[in-house]
Scaffold this motif. Structure first.
Motif, PDB file in Angstrom:
ATOM      1  N   TRP A  34       0.869  -1.275  -0.097  1.00  0.00           N
ATOM      2  CA  TRP A  34       0.016  -0.052  -0.042  1.00  0.00           C
ATOM      3  C   TRP A  34       0.864   1.357   0.032  1.00  0.00           C
ATOM      4  CZ3 TRP A  34      -5.120  -0.798  -0.272  1.00  0.00           C
ATOM      5  CH2 TRP A  34      -5.661  -2.180   0.098  1.00  0.00           C
ATOM      6  N   ASP A  36       0.854   5.116   1.216  1.00  0.00           N
ATOM      7  CA  ASP A  36       0.053   6.010   1.688  1.00  0.00           C
ATOM      8  C   ASP A  36      -0.072   7.570   1.257  1.00  0.00           C
ATOM      9  OD1 ASP A  36      -0.356   8.435   3.784  1.00  0.00           O
ATOM     10  OD2 ASP A  36       0.211   7.217   5.363  1.00  0.00           O
ATOM     11  N   ASN A  37      -1.348   8.077   0.834  1.00  0.00           N
ATOM     12  CA  ASN A  37      -1.381   9.230   0.289  1.00  0.00           C
ATOM     13  C   ASN A  37      -0.973  10.459   0.699  1.00  0.00           C
ATOM     14  OD1 ASN A  37      -3.583   9.712   2.030  1.00  0.00           O
ATOM     15  ND2 ASN A  37      -4.533  11.222   0.593  1.00  0.00           N
ATOM     16  N   GLN A 128     -12.597   2.080   0.903  1.00  0.00           N
ATOM     17  CA  GLN A 128     -13.394   3.378   0.249  1.00  0.00           C
ATOM     18  C   GLN A 128     -14.779   2.716  -0.635  1.00  0.00           C
ATOM     19  OE1 GLN A 128     -11.041   6.446  -0.946  1.00  0.00           O
ATOM     20  NE2 GLN A 128     -12.444   7.321  -2.395  1.00  0.00           N
ATOM     21  N   ASP A 133      -9.436  -1.177  -3.509  1.00  0.00           N
ATOM     22  CA  ASP A 133      -8.036  -0.882  -3.866  1.00  0.00           C
ATOM     23  C   ASP A 133      -7.740   0.532  -3.243  1.00  0.00           C
ATOM     24  OD1 ASP A 133      -9.577   0.927  -5.372  1.00  0.00           O
ATOM     25  OD2 ASP A 133      -8.670   0.709  -7.190  1.00  0.00           O
ATOM     26  N   THR A 134      -8.493   0.965  -2.493  1.00  0.00           N
ATOM     27  CA  THR A 134      -8.135   2.008  -1.545  1.00  0.00           C
ATOM     28  C   THR A 134      -8.774   1.969   0.034  1.00  0.00           C
ATOM     29  OG1 THR A 134      -8.492   3.800  -3.440  1.00  0.00           O
ATOM     30  CG2 THR A 134      -8.525   4.764  -1.280  1.00  0.00           C
ATOM     31  N   ASN A 136      -9.385   3.460   3.765  1.00  0.00           N
ATOM     32  CA  ASN A 136      -9.696   4.842   4.522  1.00  0.00           C
ATOM     33  C   ASN A 136      -8.955   4.283   5.860  1.00  0.00           C
ATOM     34  OD1 ASN A 136     -11.024   6.100   2.454  1.00  0.00           O
ATOM     35  ND2 ASN A 136     -12.992   5.541   3.527  1.00  0.00           N
ATOM     36  N   TYR A 147      -5.433   8.013   3.397  1.00  0.00           N
ATOM     37  CA  TYR A 147      -5.932   6.935   2.503  1.00  0.00           C
ATOM     38  C   TYR A 147      -4.566   5.901   2.023  1.00  0.00           C
ATOM     39  CZ  TYR A 147      -9.876   9.963   2.253  1.00  0.00           C
ATOM     40  OH  TYR A 147     -10.828  10.723   2.641  1.00  0.00           O
ATOM     41  N   TRP A 148      -4.955   4.917   1.804  1.00  0.00           N
ATOM     42  CA  TRP A 148      -3.845   3.889   1.087  1.00  0.00           C
ATOM     43  C   TRP A 148      -4.230   3.186   0.048  1.00  0.00           C
ATOM     44  CZ3 TRP A 148      -2.194  -0.025   5.598  1.00  0.00           C
ATOM     45  CH2 TRP A 148      -1.645   0.732   6.695  1.00  0.00           C
ATOM     46  N   THR A 149      -3.367   3.569  -0.995  1.00  0.00           N
ATOM     47  CA  THR A 149      -3.847   2.867  -2.171  1.00  0.00           C
ATOM     48  C   THR A 149      -3.142   1.691  -2.654  1.00  0.00           C
ATOM     49  OG1 THR A 149      -4.207   5.380  -3.100  1.00  0.00           O
ATOM     50  CG2 THR A 149      -3.965   3.473  -4.833  1.00  0.00           C
ATOM     51  N   LYS A 150      -3.602   0.584  -3.160  1.00  0.00           N
ATOM     52  CA  LYS A 150      -3.173  -0.641  -3.225  1.00  0.00           C
ATOM     53  C   LYS A 150      -1.893  -0.355  -4.268  1.00  0.00           C
ATOM     54  CE  LYS A 150      -3.836  -5.254  -2.547  1.00  0.00           C
ATOM     55  NZ  LYS A 150      -3.959  -5.836  -1.166  1.00  0.00           N
TER      56      LYS A 150
END
Length: 157
Positions: A34, A36-37, A128, A133-134, A136, A147-150
């Protein structure tokens, strides 16, 4: 016309369960890599034999401080003096994270360490949307949400 309606009905009956299965959140969906945004750091989340998840920092967006130097970012704000000199990369920051099901599928952790402020928080994590794939990431105190994105796994070294 009846044949076409019948074909559409059969296709819907076949596809509908697959769509529901894909959207269903399962415990292991959090495993993997992941980004981190907020920090742009990359994390790996894994699960042990007791179904407890942990997260490790595997890549920092800015691994050196100050940027451009050759000095690695350290855990300098850690309240434990003996840990202040460890590198931020490699820290197990997420511990004791467990899946909670029953309508609001999410993961809860009472030990989410944030090296940038040296504090440990309680967090909840949930997807989310149905794409899974996201994530919260919500601090129970409401102080920090991200948010984390895969991300695909990195190539083997």
């Amino acid at each position: 016309m009846k044949k076409l309606s019948m074909i559409i009905a059969i296709m819907y009956m076949m596809v509908s369960p697959m769509m529901q299965l894909q959207a269903q959140v399962v415990e292991d969906d959090i495993k993997g890599f992941w980004v981190d945004n907020t920090t742009k750091d990359t994390y790996e989340v894994s699960k042990d034999a007791n179904a407890v998840f942990s997260g490790k920092i595997i890549e920092l967006k800015d691994p050196y401080y100050p940027p451009g130097s050759v000095v690695a970012v350290l855990d300098s704000l850690n309240p434990v003096d003996s840990l202040k000199e460890r590198k931020a990369k490699g820290i197990i920051f997420l511990q004791d994270c467990k899946f909670v099901s029953g309508g609001a599928e999410k993961w809860k952790s009472n030990s989410y360490y944030y090296y940038k402020d040296g504090k440990t928080y309680n967090y909840e994590m949930k997807f989310q949307d149905r794409k899974k794939d996201t994530l919260n990431i919500i601090n129970s105190a409401g102080e920090r949400t991200t948010y984390w994105t895969k991300k695909p796994p990195p190539p083997p070294e």
